[in-house]
Structures are given as structure tokens and as C-alpha cells.
Design an enzyme around this catalytic site. Structure first.
Site, mmCIF file in Angstrom:
data_model
loop_
_atom_site.group_PDB
_atom_site.id
_atom_site.type_symbol
_atom_site.label_atom_id
_atom_site.label_comp_id
_atom_site.label_asym_id
_atom_site.label_seq_id
_atom_site.Cartn_x
_atom_site.Cartn_y
_atom_site.Cartn_z
ATOM 1 N N GLU A 44 1.058 -1.133 -0.120
ATOM 2 C CA GLU A 44 0.025 -0.022 -0.034
ATOM 3 C C GLU A 44 0.873 1.096 -0.014
ATOM 4 O OE1 GLU A 44 -2.830 0.049 -1.157
ATOM 5 O OE2 GLU A 44 -3.457 -1.596 0.284
ATOM 6 N N ASP A 184 -5.923 -1.286 -10.503
ATOM 7 C CA ASP A 184 -7.295 -1.809 -10.449
ATOM 8 C C ASP A 184 -7.684 -2.387 -11.794
ATOM 9 O OD1 ASP A 184 -7.415 -0.892 -7.820
ATOM 10 O OD2 ASP A 184 -8.854 0.848 -8.198
ATOM 11 N N TYR A 234 -3.231 12.038 0.505
ATOM 12 C CA TYR A 234 -2.560 11.495 -0.627
ATOM 13 C C TYR A 234 -1.370 12.001 -1.342
ATOM 14 C CZ TYR A 234 -1.724 8.768 -5.031
ATOM 15 O OH TYR A 234 -1.206 8.238 -6.039
#
Length: 399
Positions: A44, A184, A234
């Protein structure tokens, strides 16, 4: 666009019949394609630091039924939701908020046309999804890749799976104006049942690793928290990592990215990064990348207990060193880690909300969910969402 965590599963066997009821014609002329959701098992916040990710497709699917038309119309419907979207295949597709989920589909068409693919006619679409929307398991990428694959196969474009993934990402970038990574779309396009993928997001080099879970299942745990901080935090984390990297390079450390270092190398040079915050951020990246490599080895050896330990270590690092968890994710992961039958748990995704995953014995899943839900509701004040899953195949022709 998709059902809630508690909605009844849609049976894909009903989709071709529902298509004919809606559009007419014969069931044998309707093709049905499937597109999975995904989880990231470990790895991550390191894809933008030269690290590897380790996702898997899961057995929650979105289904796309498609048939060519005699004219140039493009018609979209969803089996669960009222409302029809109509366009013309010759349109110059542009994003329009009122088009809702149709924007994801039109985005793919816009990218196909930009690449020079020609549509001799229009087509009808009927979709149904068993992928929970907003569940942190990438319902939008399942939609993009499933639709792209269905259109490619129907019109004989023969687009390979890696290019399907790139189409999904390009649609997000160029049409939806979302600067997403490629993990993804990549795992959804290329995934295989009983395998996870070690993926380098920069080079798109990937390797399948066995995901033989035996009596264990991954349980996805959704905080149901609306994420407001994720984007700004982020960007802040990215800039902190870039700053740490520049400090190391200016002190003669020969690396292009933080994850080029092994933990041993980091310990030798970490003293150059004197700012404690920047030091923690860099440490997370280096050790998380090593955890990905260790997770691949653990699965190859069939050592699920080791995988569980790595999940726990990942969460602790994301909490203490990268500081992207928060009370919701910490409550889910840390409560999960204490349950009988749970080998390990961690937050997954950007953090500050979203989802966590846990590796749980199939016989313990019901009591696990009950116990974690109880503690979460007591601590946070509202319920989380849960479902158990196994690995699944990437985009495919279902019928």
C-alpha cells in the site's frame, strides 16, 4: 451503479432473458461477459515509490450483456436500476454529469475511437452488478474493463488484456479527469482464479503467484465512512516521499525510487533523513515493498500464517509510519486481528476510510463478522459492511 453489501445477488443466468424482454430478439444472439472486483492483498502507498503491489481478482462480478444493432444507436440499461441512456456511436463523446454511469462507458468508447477503432453499427447493453458500489473493491474499474472487453470481443477488435487495462486507465485520465493508477484495471483485466499478481505499476511487469487459501477466505470490511481527507493527504504523502528521496540522492545514495532499497540498505542510510516525519514515510515504503516480496514467497510455500503476520505488520506501518488509517480502519483491523480464526488483517487502499481486509477461516466467518461489527458500531457509532470472498477470474466471456 452496483448493489449494496446486503442486496440479493443477481443471477447472471437471468441476464440474457432480461435482455430479450427489454430489447426483443433471441437469447442466443446475446453475449454475456463478466468482470470481477479486486482486493490488494498487500503493498500500500508504494506504487508511486517504485514498489510492487499484490492484488487479486475476487468472485464478485459485474455482468455485461451486449448485442449489435442494425442502426448506429448505443443504448445502455441496468437490470437493477430504472433509466435508459441513449447515444449514437458516431457521437463525439464528452463527459456530462447527468449521464451518471454511462460516462464510464462513453469514456471507453471515446478512447477506442481515438485509437482508430471503427464501429460499423451501434449496440444494446444490459448490465447487472454484484460488486458493491463504494465498497473499496473497484466497482468503476470492473465496469470500465468489463465493457471494454465486451465491446472488443463483439466487434472483433481483439484487444489484449493489458491493453484493456490501459484503456480503462486512459478513460479515467482523459474522460473522467481522474488521475488514477493502473492496479485496479490491470488485475481486473488479467486476473486468474486461484492466483494473485505481483505487479510493478511503473513497468507493468507482472508475475502470478498461487493464491491457494484452502479453508480460509478474505473478508472485506468497509468502514462506510465518507472519505474527505484522502485526496489531500495522498498528495501530501507523495510529496513527503519525493522529499525523502531527494535527500537520499543528494547524499550519494544511488537510487531512482525509495523502493529500490532493501530494508538493510535503508538502515544503513536512514540517518541522512533527519526529519522524523520524512524518515517514517520512507521507512514504510521500503519495508512495505519487502512485505510484498515476502508475501509472494509465503504463498508459494503455502504458509498462510506468515501471510497473516505480514498483513498485521502492514497495517501497523500504515498506522504508525505512514499515518493513513484513522479510528475507523484501526478499529476494524485491530478488532479483526484478535478474533478466533483470523490469521491477519490490514487496511487497504488510500486510507482515511474505505476498506480493510482480513484472512479468516471459513468456519469462523459468521462469528468474526458479528464480533467485529459489534465492536465497530460501539466505537464508531454506525455499522460497517462485510462480505467474504474467494479469488476469481479476470474479464471473460460468460455466455
Amino acid at each position: 451503479m452496483a448493489n449494496s453489501l446486503t442486496a440479493k445477488e443477481y443471477d447472471p443466468k437471468e441476464l440474457a432473458g432480461a435482455f430479450v424482454k427489454l430489447y426483443g430478439g433471441k437469447e442466443e444472439d446475446v453475449a454475456v461477459f463478466s468482470s470481477p472486483a479486486r482486493i490488494n492483498i498487500i503493498g500500500e502507498h508504494i506504487d508511486y515509490n517504485g514498489g510492487k503491489v499484490f492484488p487479486a481478482a475476487i468472485n464478485r462480478y459485474l455482468y455485461v450483456a451486449i448485442r449489435k444493432r442494425d442502426d448506429s444507436k448505443v443504448v445502455y440499461n441496468d437490470a437493477r436500476f430504472p433509466g435508459t441512456f441513449e447515444f449514437d456511436v458516431n457521437d463525439n463523446f464528452v463527459y456530462d454529469k447527468k449521464n451518471d454511469y454511462a460516462n464510464y462507458l462513453n469514456g471507453i468508447l471515446s478512447q477506442l475511437k481515438a485509437k482508430g477503432f471503427k464501429f460499423p453499427c451501434g449496440f444494446d447493453i444490459l448490465m447487472a452488478s454484484n460488486v458493491p458500489a463504494g465498497g473499496g473493491i473497484s466497482s468503476s474499474s470492473a465496469l470500465e474493463c468489463g465493457f471494454a472487453y465486451a465491446v472488443s470481443e463483439t466487434f472483433g477488435f481483439g484487444i489484449d488484456r493489458v491493453e484493456i487495462a490501459k484503456l480503462g486507465q486512459m478513460s479515467e485520465h482523459n474522460f473522467m479527469n481522474v488521475n488514477c493508477g493502473i492496479m485496479d484495471q490491470f488485475i481486473i483485466a488479467t486476473g486468474k482464479k486461484n492466483f494473485a499478481e505481483k505487479l510493478d505499476c511503473a513497468t507493468l511487469e507482472y508475475e502470478y503467484a498461487p493464491l491457494e487459501l484452502g479453508d480460509y477466505r478474505f473478508v472485506v470490511m468497509n468502514t462506510n465512512k465518507v472519505r474527505k481527507l484522502a485526496d489531500s493527504k495522498y498528495n501530501e504523502r507523495r510529496s513527503q516521499c519525493e522529499e525523502a528521496l531527494e535527500i537520499l540522492k543528494s547524499n550519494g545514495v544511488a537510487i531512482k525510487a525509495l523502493c529500490d532499497m532493501t530494508p538493510q540498505k535503508w538502515e544503513e542510510v536512514s540517518h541522512f533523513v533527519t526529519d522524523p516525519i520524512l524518515n517514517k514515510r520512507a521507512k514504510h515504503c521500503v519495508y512495505e515493498n519487502q512485505r510484498v516480496l515476502d508475501a509472494v514467497d509465503a504463498l508459494k510455500a503455502g504458509n498462510l500464517a506468515k501471510l497473516g503476520q505480514l498483513l498485521n505488520q502492514s497495517h501497523e506501518s500504515l498506522k504508525l509510519d505512514y499515518e493513513v488509517t484513522g479510528i475507523e480502519l484501526d478499529t476494524l483491523a485491530e478488532t479483526a486481528q484478535k478474533q478466533n480464526g483470523c490469521l491477519g488483517a490490514r487496511m487497504t487502499g488510500a486510507g482515511f476510510g474505505g476498506c480493510a481486509i482480513a484472512l479468516v477461516h471459513k468456519d469462523s466467518v459468521d462469528s468474526f463478522i458479528e464480533n467485529v461489527q459489534s465492536e465497530y458500531t460501539k466505537t464508531v457509532g454506525y455499522a460497517a459492511g462485510f462480505f467474504a470472498c474467494e479469488s476469481g477470474d479476470g474479464v471473460a466471456r460468460w455466455k
